[in-house]
Design a protein around this motif. Structure first.
Motif, mmCIF file in Angstrom:
data_model
loop_
_atom_site.group_PDB
_atom_site.id
_atom_site.type_symbol
_atom_site.label_atom_id
_atom_site.label_comp_id
_atom_site.label_asym_id
_atom_site.label_seq_id
_atom_site.Cartn_x
_atom_site.Cartn_y
_atom_site.Cartn_z
ATOM 1 N N GLU A 39 47.562 37.647 36.513
ATOM 2 C CA GLU A 39 47.568 38.766 37.459
ATOM 3 C C GLU A 39 46.166 39.236 37.832
ATOM 4 N N SER A 40 45.180 38.881 37.043
ATOM 5 C CA SER A 40 43.810 39.286 37.352
ATOM 6 C C SER A 40 43.105 38.296 38.284
ATOM 7 N N PRO A 42 42.379 35.981 41.786
ATOM 8 C CA PRO A 42 42.535 36.170 43.227
ATOM 9 C C PRO A 42 43.900 35.633 43.684
ATOM 10 N N LEU A 43 44.401 36.137 44.794
ATOM 11 C CA LEU A 43 45.763 35.856 45.239
ATOM 12 C C LEU A 43 46.089 34.368 45.305
ATOM 13 N N ALA A 44 45.252 33.564 45.922
ATOM 14 C CA ALA A 44 45.553 32.130 46.075
ATOM 15 C C ALA A 44 45.644 31.443 44.709
ATOM 16 N N GLU A 45 44.734 31.763 43.821
ATOM 17 C CA GLU A 45 44.763 31.175 42.482
ATOM 18 C C GLU A 45 45.937 31.716 41.676
ATOM 19 N N ARG A 46 46.279 32.979 41.893
ATOM 20 C CA ARG A 46 47.387 33.615 41.182
ATOM 21 C C ARG A 46 48.697 32.887 41.483
ATOM 22 N N ALA A 47 48.921 32.548 42.741
ATOM 23 C CA ALA A 47 50.152 31.859 43.124
ATOM 24 C C ALA A 47 50.275 30.516 42.403
ATOM 25 N N ASP A 48 49.184 29.752 42.369
ATOM 26 C CA ASP A 48 49.208 28.459 41.676
ATOM 27 C C ASP A 48 49.425 28.634 40.178
#
Length: 69
Positions: A39-40, A42-48
């Motif tokens: 959850e910490s 960035p959005l693109a990395e979080r999704a993966d």
């Protein structure tokens, strides 16, 4: 209870259950830590990362195990 009255097979089963509970607690703790770390990101990395975590959990559930995946 004296040593003569102890059931070694039951004691072994009790130990197995204790280990399973401890393993489940470790997996739950690990999952919580990993989720917080994801959850910490960035959005693109979080999704993966959530996708990878989901795949791992699905594999564990389908295999019937809770550890070692």
């Amino acid at each position: 209870m004296s040593n003569d009255e102890r059931d070694p097979e039951r004691d072994a089963r009790d130990g197995d259950q204790d280990r399973a509970v401890a393993d489940d607690a470790a997996v739950t703790s690990d999952f919580g830590q990993r989720t917080a770390a994801v959850e910490s990101l960035p959005l693109a990395e979080r999704a993966d990362a959530f996708s990878a975590l989901h795949d791992e959990l699905r594999t564990r559930l389908e295999s019937g195990g809770s550890t070692g995946a």
